[in-house]
Design an enzyme around this catalytic site. Structure first.
Site, mmCIF file in Angstrom:
data_model
loop_
_atom_site.group_PDB
_atom_site.id
_atom_site.type_symbol
_atom_site.label_atom_id
_atom_site.label_comp_id
_atom_site.label_asym_id
_atom_site.label_seq_id
_atom_site.Cartn_x
_atom_site.Cartn_y
_atom_site.Cartn_z
ATOM 1 N N CYS A 1 43.891 35.009 44.741
ATOM 2 C CA CYS A 1 43.972 35.253 45.826
ATOM 3 C C CYS A 1 44.648 33.614 46.685
ATOM 4 C CB CYS A 1 42.492 34.691 46.606
ATOM 5 S SG CYS A 1 42.082 36.309 46.185
ATOM 6 N N PHE A 2 44.531 32.823 46.558
ATOM 7 C CA PHE A 2 44.112 31.034 46.871
ATOM 8 C C PHE A 2 46.143 31.587 47.045
ATOM 9 C CE2 PHE A 2 40.313 28.727 46.719
ATOM 10 C CZ PHE A 2 39.632 29.824 47.761
#
Ligand code: UDX
Length: 421
Positions: free
Chosen positions: A264-265
């Site tokens: 995600c990040f």
């Protein structure tokens, strides 16, 4: 309430199985039939703590189909949970979102009652109104009065703690222009006690990105300060403990180390940077967040080289997953570190409690061993992931370079260096 889930990856599997536990009937569908087969055999398609037990408990409420039409006809709403990876330039790749929107459109056209489409996948603001909605409409043109409503309902699930996060959310964001759909979705989550915030679709899409961007910023900030602290002989963990006591500053997510990885990040920050630039804004802070994160694993190698010439030495790698409690290795710091070590002629012996099989697929030629052997065989050890089992090892007589602040190594090792402490 019957819910169809499009996409049975981490988000889809967790969302569907947890919704089943709340009492709803779930129909999973996926273009990858093997995942559906796994569910039919009573097994979770992803490794996630507590998910298998929950699946077994709720099997009667869960079915699968490879046919989107069947999934739509047998449900009141469909959750889009497909992946949104990065394009080469960092922008969001919407190919799966587009595919699933077309598929849904064609199926909804054949339905005689209203249908709600809920987008859980992380998508850049405007995607739902400018891409998903038009594609569904286009595919269903064959029918005059197509009756569907669209909602953005982003997920905030941490891998490894996703089941806990589903049942204990900090908030639920419901983005839609249709008040009836908003109350139906709110009703779905009515047994979960947390604030429910109603927004426009675009706002909901943006909240998800800003949330992740802020968390990633906290980590890179902790790492930048941590790098200064290291040079100054100060323990950055004490610094962030100290500032965390300020009531305006939340102490969580301030662990310095070798930076963030995961599915995600990195991708979400890249997508938000690309989106900002498209809007004519250069996002300097976000660019710096990524830059600091990219450099951080190099600090570990730099510290290692202070104590050993790495060419032809055997370097033990503890931890391959991008964080503990998961077998996910996407954008794991271990990948960067091992590439670097191999390029400098080191030999690698690696261990991870559950991510070794996944890692073998991208590094088939390095050596894998159990923890005691990694410690015994290596000339120096690098700690990449903060698995609890690394706290109880005997590091006596070893060179340990620690990326994750493992206290026990600090006490026992012959030579110990923490990356930011
Ligand atoms: C994240 C978000 O937390 C979640 O809300 C979102 O829906 C998906 O992305 P996840 O990727 O599963 O979840 O992992 P998370 O626990 O947030 O950690 C991300 C990375 O940051 C890991 O590599 C972790 O090691 C690193 N990290 C985390 C730090 O380096 N320092 C910290 O203080 C916290």
């Amino acid at each position: 309430m019957r819910i169809s889930i499009f996409g049975t990856g981490y988000v889809g599997a967790v969302t569907g199985i947890c919704f089943a536990d709340l009492g709803y009937h779930i129909i999973f569908t996926d273009v990858d039939e093997s995942k559906l087969k796994i569910i039919n055999q009573g097994k979770s398609p992803v490794y996630e703590s507590g998910l298998q037990t929950l699946l077994e408990k709720n099997r009667q409420k869960i079915s699968t189909t490879q046919y989107a039409l069947e999934a739509v006809l047998q449900s009141d709403m469909s959750f889009i949970c497909v992946g949104t990876p990065s394009n080469e330039d960092g922008s969001i790749d919407l190919q799966f979102i587009k595919e699933v929107s077309r598929t849904l459109g064609a199926a909804i056209a054949k339905k005689n009652s209203p249908h709600i489409v809920v987008v859980k996948s992380t998508v850049i603001p405007g995607t739902i109104e400018d891409v998903v909605q038009p594609l569904i409409k286009m595919e269903s043109q064959k029918k005059a009065n197509i009756d569907f409503f669209i909602v953005s309902n982003p997920e905030f699930l941490r891998e490894g703690k996703a089941v806990y996060d589903f049942f204990n959310p900090d908030r639920i964001i419901i983005g839609t222009d249709d008040s009836i759909s908003a109350s139906i979705i709110a009703q779905l989550y009515s047994s979960l006690n947390c604030p429910k915030m109603f927004t426009s679709i675009r706002t909901a899409e943006m909240i998800k990105y800003v949330n992740n961007a802020f968390l990633a910023t906290k980590i890179s900030f902790a790492n930048e300060i941590g790098n200064v602290c290291k040079k100054a002989g100060i323990d950055s963990y004490e610094i962030f403990k100290g500032i965390g006591l300020d009531s305006r500053i939340n102490p969580q997510f301030f662990r310095s180390g070798i930076g963030f990885g995961g599915s995600c990040f990195p991708k979400d920050i890249r997508a938000l940077i690309a989106y900002s630039k498209e809007k004519g804004i250069r996002p300097r802070i976000l660019e710096a967040v990524l830059e600091t994160n990219q450099d951080q694993p190099e600090k570990l190698i730099f510290l290692l080289k202070r104590h050993i010439a790495i060419k032809e030495k055997k370097i033990g790698i503890l931890g391959l997953a991008f964080k503990p409690e998961t077998d996910d290795i996407r954008e794991s710091r271990a990948i960067t570190v091992i590439h670097h070590l191999l390029a400098e002629g080191a030999r690698i012996v690696a261990f991870d409690p559950i991510a070794m099989d996944n890692f073998r697929k991208i590094f088939p030629n390095i050596e894998y061993a159990d923890i005691p052997d990694v410690v015994l065989q290596s000339d120096a050890i690098l700690i990449i992931t903060e698995w609890p089992e690394f706290e109880n090892l005997d590091y006596d007589g070893k060179i340990v370079i620690d990326g994750r602040n493992i206290k026990n190594a600090q006490k026992n090792a012959k030579i110990y260096e923490g990356v930011c402490w």
